[in-house]
Design an enzyme around this catalytic site. Structure first.
Site: not given
Ligand code: GLP
Length: 251
Positions: A76, A145, A147, A152
């Site tokens: 992403d 959440n 995702h 989402e």
């Molecule tokens: C982000 C990214 C995801 C990632 C997730 C967890 O928003 N879009 O690809 O896996 O949220 O992030 P973190 O490792 O900082 O908890």
């Protein structure tokens, strides 16, 4: 110590030591790099992956691996951020991984969040993944959440790469990474179907903040309200947890 639990097709592993988790996740990648001539790797961003990329870049040579023939696709990118923007995932990937390994930069792909034509951008990104015969090994984090990528809650499991309006909970969680700047409210993400088309998936979740969502996964209910729950029925998914995220599996 490792605790293992199988849930339908997916395999949960809880690691006592963080380094064992990193080493074990890295082995999937090193094995692919050694066994396939032109491996295609799916990559994630976020806090969870910083120590992982550090481990990879510090150890891949020791394991006799090279990224010279590898291609990567990231999950992403934020809409409106150019690759030189310090908050972009392009910037993150260069800083944490690409600049530290022997990969050819022209074989590293992320969606272009600064594109003026997002409709064309999402379709060409999906097409490029298909033209590379899909992803061999996809790494995933998980949002609190549920995702995956930026899919989402409520996302259609048949979705391919698309533009998404970020949920308020994601904006609240990720805003802390944006210094002196409001974070974008939209992103481009691979779809759930794009992710599920990967031949193998490794999801990593660490820390207490992921405990609740991991418990929802463990309940085994597959629902659009928890996008990561679709992984439970993927043919080859491993979910790697530290003892905080996997606390309720330890018992
Ligand atoms: C982000 C990214 C995801 C990632 C997730 C967890 O928003 N879009 O690809 O896996 O949220 O992030 P973190 O490792 O900082 O908890």
């Amino acid at each position: 110590m490792q605790i293992r639990k199988n849930l339908r097709n997916s395999n949960f592993i809880v690691f006592d030591k963080r380094n064992d988790l990193l080493e074990s996740a890295a082995k999937y990648l090193f094995k692919l790099l050694k066994s396939k001539r032109n491996p295609v790797i799916g990559l994630a961003t976020g806090n969870t992956f910083e120590p992982f990329y550090h481990y990879i870049s510090s150890n891949y040579k020791k394991f006799g691996c090279s990224f010279k023939n590898a291609t990567t696709f990231n999950l992403d990118e934020y809409v409106g951020l150019s690759e030189t923007d310090m908050n972009s995932y392009h910037y993150y990937m260069n800083a944490h991984l690409f600049s530290k390994i022997d990969i050819n930069p022209s074989n590293t792909f992320l969606p272009d969040g600064s594109s003026k034509d997002l409709k064309t951008e999402v379709l060409s990104y999906e097409k490029l993944i298909c033209e590379n015969n899909g992803i061999d090994l996809q790494f995933l984090g998980i949002g609190t959440n549920g995702h995956i990528g930026f899919n989402e809650p409520g996302t259609n499991p048949a979705s391919i790469t698309h533009v998404v309006d970020l949920s308020e909970s994601t904006i609240t969680t990720n805003s802390k990474y944006f210094k002196n700047k409001n974070m974008p409210r939209r992103a481009i993400t691979m779809g759930i179907s794009t992710i599920l088309s990967s031949k193998q998936i490794v999801l990593i979740a660490t820390g207490n903040s992921k405990r609740n969502i991991i418990n929802k996964l463990i309940s085994g209910k597959i629902t659009q309200e928890v996008p990561a729950s679709f992984l439970i029925d993927h043919k080859n998914t491993t979910i790697m947890l530290d003892k905080s995220a996997g606390k309720d599996l330890i018992g």
